[in-house]
Design a protein around this motif. Structure first.
Motif, short mmCIF file in Angstrom:
data_model
loop_
_atom_site.label_atom_id
_atom_site.label_comp_id
_atom_site.label_asym_id
_atom_site.label_seq_id
_atom_site.Cartn_x
_atom_site.Cartn_y
_atom_site.Cartn_z
N ALA A 1 9.54 -9.52 38.76
CA ALA A 1 9.36 -9.29 37.52
C ALA A 1 8.36 -9.28 37.07
O ALA A 1 8.64 -8.50 35.84
CB ALA A 1 10.31 -10.19 37.24
N THR B 1 9.16 -2.25 37.20
CA THR B 1 9.57 -2.45 38.09
C THR B 1 10.00 -2.65 38.89
O THR B 1 10.34 -2.52 40.13
CB THR B 1 11.07 -3.59 37.17
N THR C 1 9.93 -3.27 43.24
CA THR C 1 10.72 -3.19 43.73
C THR C 1 11.20 -1.96 44.83
O THR C 1 11.30 -3.19 46.28
CB THR C 1 12.20 -3.77 42.93
N GLU D 1 14.43 -12.80 41.23
CA GLU D 1 14.12 -11.30 41.38
C GLU D 1 13.13 -10.90 42.74
O GLU D 1 13.35 -9.74 43.12
CB GLU D 1 13.68 -10.00 40.56
N THR E 1 7.32 -14.52 32.63
CA THR E 1 8.78 -13.72 32.60
C THR E 1 9.58 -14.42 32.54
O THR E 1 10.90 -14.09 32.51
CB THR E 1 8.79 -12.63 33.82
N GLN F 1 14.00 -6.43 31.30
CA GLN F 1 12.48 -6.74 30.97
C GLN F 1 11.74 -5.97 30.85
O GLN F 1 12.06 -4.33 31.11
CB GLN F 1 12.93 -6.70 32.69
N ASN G 1 8.87 -5.05 31.62
CA ASN G 1 8.14 -4.34 32.94
C ASN G 1 8.50 -2.99 32.89
O ASN G 1 8.19 -2.29 34.62
CB ASN G 1 7.78 -4.74 33.58
N PHE G 2 10.24 -2.75 33.31
CA PHE G 2 10.58 -1.60 33.69
C PHE G 2 9.89 -0.47 33.43
O PHE G 2 10.08 0.80 33.78
CB PHE G 2 12.13 -1.82 33.54
#
Length: 702
Positions: A406, A411, A415, A434, A593, A671, A673-674
């Motif tokens: 997160a 992101t 991930t 997450e 976050t 989010q 941060n994507f």
């Protein structure tokens, strides 16, 4: 049963507010500020008042888990620890110690991070050891080191009441540090102190500014250079005196010729009149205190921003005396302590560096290992650790008290990197997060007030966070989990500690004679008094409020460095395809976050949906009205959010909060941060989370 009140210290931001925790029938029923504490004098923020539900949250981890046939299942501690040790040994045997990395949160504590460094850098032999201070204060640290010679904030909160000018840059203090903001407001009222705020957005903090320099994002270095230009040109700098305690004045003067107010007005978007007014306030100030946070630090020019801000203090003599100097306040509670314990890939405990052979030998002798066991080159930063997961150069990652899926930029890429890990261990207090949903092993940790440990606040004050409650179920303190893993890997003798206090008594020896000296401190002293500011070398020492008051700095010639730094544009600028610059910030009702705070209904109800702020002129051009849903996309990803039309940002800028995570804690990917960029400052390796280029598209209603 009457409420029992226990003394503690706040686990959220780096201010270090003293707290009183109310216990009734074995449960936390109330938390409020400690009236006699010199930091907050009884005040506390909304996050503290609403902390208690986290102790009984339905997602609290109560026992370890192992993924079997794709499903995370509860197991015993013996099974979990032996599995972790077995897999670490296997990966070291097959790929070498550099295939293992660690990443933690800066809200973890000194004892835990000392042990992590001892295990990872000393006994396993990998320098890939990082924590979220890399996202928060790495640039501040490198700014202090390059300008003053040490990562050591020199001022204290008591300077707020002594200052007659506050320069606040790159932060919305009213939201991110409300207790300090209230002290600033009180000082303004009591003695007429003036305020300069540098921020590309109008905020609750800019509302108190005598001068608000609403610059274009990322132009801080140019602005600081223009302010220095005026100070020198108009005779506010006593050059002979400055030359006694600094180096580099001639080089600085040479580069400043390129930063006339007229040119910088065009770069920043501020008027020349505003720039001159701010410079004159600085020039006439008797004691200027400077503040800054992520608007400075999360940037590819972050260290240069820090250096040029410090130039203003050094040029005007605003240093090493009451009310004057840089006052950096971290975003997480033990950011300074984590750095002093060595939890970045280039550091060793006690303000030492892995590249320094003397430092490596000192630590090796202390730990009783060969010096060559400690790698002589810095390890990977957290962004480079994720890159290593993608390439296979990093095979195992141990995450503690953090949620990188997160909190890190881009992101989807992060991930995917975590999913590629051959072995992912996540040690936390909550599941699902997450990151925990991706884990091969989850280790159930105890949180604040469920263990006894120390932390160091942003004014170098060391405090004890006492154990008040038993951790739920089978959860264990993080330092105990680290020792169990170390023991299972064959290091039982070296990690045979029975308490956090025993760890502290060892680690403080490694600080002896250094700015971070803790040898005058004990758990008993911290239980009975307010913690002292470091260095505190002896038991009868009162602590050190301010550093370098003798105008001697920990650099080879004893002088601070005036550094000539050129302005460079953002790493990613707006263009026809991505015409907006996104900037990010915080909500007062959420922390970072939101891994913890999003679970607290009272806090989430204050602002349940994430939103993007758009200037009215831009909204009109896009055909967007208040409350519309839009898609915000960058070159890395996209998210959907609700529009707030406010002229708080400049045209062609948009603003979004960083507090909303993605699945599994929300139905939609919200989010920010994507879309954020993974590029980082070359000197601090802190990512440019604050700024990137985006486009905005209205989502058609069904």
């Amino acid at each position: 049963m009457a409420i029992q009140w226990k003394k503690s210290v706040c686990p959220y931001c780096g201010i270090g507010c003293g707290l009183m925790v109310g216990i009734e029938e074995g449960k936390v029923v109330n938390i409020h500020g400690m009236k006699e504490h010199p930091v907050n004098c009884g005040e506390s923020c909304t996050l503290v008042h609403n902390f208690a539900p986290l102790f009984t949250d339905r997602d609290r981890l109560t026992q370890p888990m192992i993924r079997r046939n794709g499903t995370l299942l509860p197991v015993t501690w013996d099974d979990a620890i032996m599995y972790v040790a077995h897999e670490f040994h296997r990966i070291i045997r097959e790929y070498g110690p550099g295939a293992i990395a660690f990443y933690g949160g800066a809200a973890a504590f000194n004892e835990e991070y000392y042990l992590i460094n001892k295990l990872m850098k000393g006994y396993i032999g990998t320098n890939h050891v990082e924590c979220t201070s890399r996202l928060c204060m790495a640039s501040t640290a490198m700014g202090f080191i390059s300008t003053f010679g040490a990562d050591a904030p020199p001022t204290c909160y008591a300077d707020i009441e002594e200052a007659d000018l506050f320069l606040i840059a790159g932060m919305n203090m009213a939201v991110s540090l409300p207790v300090i903001f209230n002290r600033v407001c009180a000082a303004r009222k009591a003695k007429g102190a003036r305020t300069i705020v540098i921020d590309p957005r109008k905020t609750e903090t800019t509302a108190i500014a005598d001068v608000h320099l609403q610059i274009r994002p990322g132009t801080d270095v140019a602005l600081n250079n223009a302010l220095a230009y005026i100070l020198l040109e108009e005779g506010f700098v006593h050059e002979e005196e400055v030359a006694h305690y600094t180096t580099g004045l001639d080089d600085l003067k040479l580069i400043l010729k390129e930063y006339s107010p007229s040119r910088v007005a065009r770069i920043t978007g501020c008027t020349q009149e505003q720039i001159f007014k701010a410079a004159h306030l600085i020039g006439h100030a008797k004691a200027m205190l400077t503040f800054w946070l992520q608007g400075y630090n999360q940037s590819t020019q972050a260290v240069f921003k820090n250096n040029t801000l410090h130039n203003l203090s050094l040029l005007t003599g605003n240093f090493c005396r009451p009310g004057a100097g840089p006052l950096s306040i971290a975003g997480e509670s033990n950011s300074l302590g984590s750095r002093w314990m060595g939890v970045q890939s280039h550091l060793l405990p006690g303000m030492r560096f892995v590249t320094n052979p003397v430092h490596r030998q000192e630590i090796a002798d202390f730990w009783g290992i060969p010096a060559e066991k400690i790698q002589s080159t810095p390890g990977r930063s957290i962004i480079d650790i994720i890159k290593g997961l993608h390439t296979g150069e990093v095979r195992a990652l141990w995450v503690m008290s953090s949620n990188p899926a997160a909190s890190l930029p881009y992101t989807q890429w992060v991930t995917e990197g975590l999913e590629k890990a051959e072995f992912l261990v996540v040690q936390d207090i909550l599941h699902p997060t997450e990151t925990t949903v991706l884990a091969d092993v989850i280790l159930a940790g105890a949180q604040w007030s469920e263990k006894t440990v120390t932390l160091v606040s942003s004014e170098r004050r060391i405090e004890l966070a006492e154990k008040i409650l038993e951790p739920p179920g089978m959860a264990k303190p993080d330092y105990e989990i680290i020792c169990l893993i170390a023991g299972a890997m064959g290091f039982s003798k070296e990690f045979s500690y029975t308490s956090g206090e025993e760890v502290f008594e060892e680690l403080k020896e490694i600080t002896r004679g250094r700015i971070c000296d803790m040898n005058g401190v004990s758990y008993e002293r911290l239980r009975n008094t307010i913690g002292p500011q470091l260095p505190c070398p002896k038991t009868d020492h009162p602590g050190t409020a301010r550093l370098f008051s003798d105008i001697r700095f920990p650099r080879p010639d004893g002088r601070a460095a005036l550094l000539a730094r050129d302005y460079r544009k953002l790493a990613e600028t707006a263009d026809d395809d991505y015409p907006f610059i996104l900037i990010t910030g915080r909500l007062a009702s959420q922390f970072n976050t939101g891994t913890r705070t999003r679970r607290i209904k009272k806090l989430t109800d204050i602002e349940p949906n994430n939103f993007v702020e758009i200037h009215s002129a831009d909204a009109q051009r896009l055909g967007i009205i208040e409350g519309d849903e839009v898609e915000m996309a960058s070159r890395r990803g996209s998210i959907r959010c609700i529009v707030h039309i406010k002229d708080h940002v400049l045209e062609s800028n948009v603003y979004m909060n960083l507090c909303c995570g993605n699945s599994p804690l929300s139905e939609d990917d919200k989010q920010v941060n994507f879309v954020c960029n993974t590029v980082y400052d070359a000197h601090s390796k802190q990512p440019e989370l604050k700024c990137c280029a985006v486009k905005i598209t209205k989502v058609a209603s069904i």
